[in-house]
Design a protein around this motif. Structure first.
Motif, PDB file in Angstrom:
ATOM      1  N   ALA A 243      11.588  14.456 -10.146  1.00  0.00           N
ATOM      2  CA  ALA A 243      12.493  14.070 -11.231  1.00  0.00           C
ATOM      3  C   ALA A 243      13.849  13.659 -10.655  1.00  0.00           C
ATOM      4  O   ALA A 243      14.274  14.142  -9.602  1.00  0.00           O
ATOM      5  CB  ALA A 243      12.664  15.233 -12.206  1.00  0.00           C
ATOM      6  N   GLY A 244      14.532  12.753 -11.356  1.00  0.00           N
ATOM      7  CA  GLY A 244      15.892  12.393 -10.981  1.00  0.00           C
ATOM      8  C   GLY A 244      16.048  11.142 -10.145  1.00  0.00           C
ATOM      9  O   GLY A 244      17.153  10.823  -9.727  1.00  0.00           O
ATOM     10  N   GLU A 245      14.947  10.403  -9.899  1.00  0.00           N
ATOM     11  CA  GLU A 245      15.056   9.171  -9.095  1.00  0.00           C
ATOM     12  C   GLU A 245      15.601   8.020  -9.948  1.00  0.00           C
ATOM     13  O   GLU A 245      15.001   6.960 -10.052  1.00  0.00           O
ATOM     14  CB  GLU A 245      13.693   8.807  -8.505  1.00  0.00           C
ATOM     15  CG  GLU A 245      13.222   9.744  -7.417  1.00  0.00           C
ATOM     16  CD  GLU A 245      14.097   9.681  -6.169  1.00  0.00           C
ATOM     17  OE1 GLU A 245      14.827   8.687  -6.000  1.00  0.00           O
ATOM     18  OE2 GLU A 245      14.061  10.636  -5.379  1.00  0.00           O
ATOM     19  N   MET A 246      16.755   8.251 -10.555  1.00  0.00           N
ATOM     20  CA  MET A 246      17.300   7.280 -11.495  1.00  0.00           C
ATOM     21  C   MET A 246      18.148   6.213 -10.829  1.00  0.00           C
ATOM     22  O   MET A 246      18.536   5.241 -11.461  1.00  0.00           O
ATOM     23  CB  MET A 246      18.090   8.005 -12.584  1.00  0.00           C
ATOM     24  CG  MET A 246      17.198   8.878 -13.439  1.00  0.00           C
ATOM     25  SD  MET A 246      18.112   9.830 -14.641  1.00  0.00           S
ATOM     26  CE  MET A 246      16.773  10.824 -15.299  1.00  0.00           C
ATOM     27  N   GLY A 247      18.435   6.408  -9.551  1.00  0.00           N
ATOM     28  CA  GLY A 247      19.107   5.334  -8.826  1.00  0.00           C
ATOM     29  C   GLY A 247      18.245   4.094  -8.761  1.00  0.00           C
ATOM     30  O   GLY A 247      18.749   2.990  -8.505  1.00  0.00           O
ATOM     31  N   HIS A 248      16.948   4.266  -9.017  1.00  0.00           N
ATOM     32  CA  HIS A 248      16.011   3.146  -8.954  1.00  0.00           C
ATOM     33  C   HIS A 248      15.531   2.705 -10.328  1.00  0.00           C
ATOM     34  O   HIS A 248      14.502   2.052 -10.447  1.00  0.00           O
ATOM     35  CB  HIS A 248      14.843   3.504  -8.040  1.00  0.00           C
ATOM     36  CG  HIS A 248      15.269   3.761  -6.629  1.00  0.00           C
ATOM     37  ND1 HIS A 248      15.679   2.749  -5.778  1.00  0.00           N
ATOM     38  CD2 HIS A 248      15.420   4.912  -5.934  1.00  0.00           C
ATOM     39  CE1 HIS A 248      16.026   3.273  -4.617  1.00  0.00           C
ATOM     40  NE2 HIS A 248      15.889   4.583  -4.680  1.00  0.00           N
ATOM     41  N   MET A 249      16.286   3.073 -11.380  1.00  0.00           N
ATOM     42  CA  MET A 249      15.965   2.492 -12.688  1.00  0.00           C
ATOM     43  C   MET A 249      16.560   1.085 -12.740  1.00  0.00           C
ATOM     44  O   MET A 249      17.613   0.810 -12.163  1.00  0.00           O
ATOM     45  CB  MET A 249      16.494   3.366 -13.834  1.00  0.00           C
ATOM     46  CG  MET A 249      17.982   3.500 -13.925  1.00  0.00           C
ATOM     47  SD  MET A 249      18.440   4.532 -15.353  1.00  0.00           S
ATOM     48  CE  MET A 249      20.180   4.792 -15.041  1.00  0.00           C
ATOM     49  N   THR A 250      15.875   0.200 -13.409  1.00  0.00           N
ATOM     50  CA  THR A 250      16.293  -1.207 -13.457  1.00  0.00           C
ATOM     51  C   THR A 250      17.398  -1.400 -14.481  1.00  0.00           C
ATOM     52  O   THR A 250      17.246  -1.040 -15.648  1.00  0.00           O
ATOM     53  CB  THR A 250      15.084  -2.103 -13.818  1.00  0.00           C
ATOM     54  OG1 THR A 250      14.077  -1.929 -12.828  1.00  0.00           O
ATOM     55  CG2 THR A 250      15.500  -3.565 -13.880  1.00  0.00           C
TER      56      THR A 250
END
Length: 403
Positions: A243-250
């Protein structure tokens, strides 16, 4: 056969109760020291004999010590008990894309030593060599103590399984790295490997801006962006720890391709990576630390540098809006190296978040920059390490959720 089973169960139950009492006594001493045996009995509900026997064990283990006497309530002045935070030490390491930071802490998280090095390349052997050097230097700082180094915690900017395996750290170029086994073989002590944003969230919850909150989003902004989540007072890792890999949300559908394989990732527009084009315009050498150089230029009034940080702030706001709308946290904390540029980023970030988030999500929401700045992750993994040492004696102060 049944008699033997009953005896085994009774022995196990007695062991469990005994250790549960000991945990309760130690936890009470840690929270309320200096404290007397009588006060422990009053606070825990345990009888004085049980408290006395558990205190004897803890004194023998050097996890507590006596100091006194304390104030009398009408009789002999009591001997006071305190937690021995110097009984052992933990090491916390934050591996960034362009730095390694290491700290030595006691069993309450007070920093006793620190060392850091820049990383000019992310070659695995180079990083490991520097990592060993930092740990060895921190070990040399350790004072004489009963338990010496009780554990090492390492935060890395990538996806880490719940078993401590680094599956992917795209900004380091790492894939399927078992750093935990490598470190345990060299140092012969427990090693915890954790995603650095999770570690940063924990560090902020235990030591920093999030101490009084139960629902926190920690946004770690360096060369990449990681997000750590504290939900309902628990660190949320997801089913397998990813969880938390939001640096890679578009955030840009037709955007630039990222090293993770996706396009238009948030970290391409709101992290130190986005400073590169601005620094090139200003002719900044690639051998210099671009962030620190841009901060110096902004302090001198350079409009290009100021505009760069303002743009980063706006893009940070875009991603934070998505996170706030998804999790409805009480607090968002921005940390890691980018927090040094708060002066120019804060207002554009707040304006973007206010204008674009759902109005009812803004109620009671706090957006703060980290008080720990670059030390959140290192303190978080150091806490994981010394709490792991104490967990047989004291319940975790912040339970960890695996779902």
């Amino acid at each position: 056969m049944k008699v033997n089973d009953d005896m085994e169960n009774r022995t196990w139950n007695q062991f469990t109760i005994k250790n549960g009492n000991k945990s309760l006594v130690l936890e009470t001493i840690i929270k309320h020291s200096p404290i007397s045996r009588a006060e422990i009995a009053n606070k825990t509900g345990l009888n004085k004999g049980t408290v006395s026997s558990q205190v004897i064990e803890l004194l023998d283990e050097e996890l507590i010590y006596e100091k006194g006497p304390g104030e009398s309530s009408g009789g002999r002045r009591p001997v006071m008990l305190l937690f021995n935070q110097k009984a052992g030490y933990s090491i916390g390491i934050d591996i960034g894309v362009n730095y390694i930071l290491g700290i030595l802490t006691d069993l309450e998280g007070d920093i006793c030593g620190e060392n850091s090095l820049p990383l000019l390349n992310s070659d695995f052997d180079n990083i490991i060599d520097k990592l060993f050097g930092i740990i060895d230097s921190l070990i040399s700082y350790v004072p004489a103590s009963r338990y010496s180094i009780v554990g090492i915690g390492i935060g890395v900017p990538g996806s880490v399984s719940k078993f401590g395996n680094i599956l992917l750290a795209p900004n380091l170029g790492w894939k399927e790295v078992n750093l935990k086994s490598l470190m345990e073989a060299k140092y012969d002590c427990p090693v915890i490997v954790e995603n650095e944003a999770n570690a940063g969230a924990y560090g902020e919850k235990v030591f920093g801006s999030g101490i009084n909150e139960n629902d926190i989003v920690y946004v770690s902004v360096g060369v990449g962006i990681g997000v750590g989540l504290i939900l309902n007072d628990q660190l949320y890792r997801g089913t397998n720890g990813f969880a938390g890999e939001m640096g890679h949300m578009t955030i840009e559908v037709n955007g630039t391709k990222c090293r993770c394989g996706n396009v238009g990732c948030w970290e391409l527009y709101a992290s130190e990576q986005a400073l590169k084009s601005y620094s090139q315009q200003l002719g900044i050498s690639s051998e210099l630390d671009e962030l620190d150089t841009m901060i110096l230029l902004a302090e001198e009034g350079c409009e290009t540098a100021i505009q760069a940080f303002q743009t980063l702030g706006e893009y940070l706001g875009v991603g934070i809006i998505n996170i706030v709308n998804s999790f409805n946290p009480k607090q968002v904390i921005i940390g890691n190296r980018i927090a040094k540029a708060k002066k120019w980023m804060e207002q554009p970030l707040r304006t973007k978040a206010k204008n674009n988030s759902l109005w009812f999500q803004q109620n009671d929401l706090k957006i703060d920059f980290s008080k720990l700045t670059t030390h959140s992750a290192a303190l978080g993994v150091a806490a994981f390490a010394f709490e792991g040492f104490l967990k047989s004696n004291i319940p975790s102060t912040l339970p960890v959720s695996s779902s």
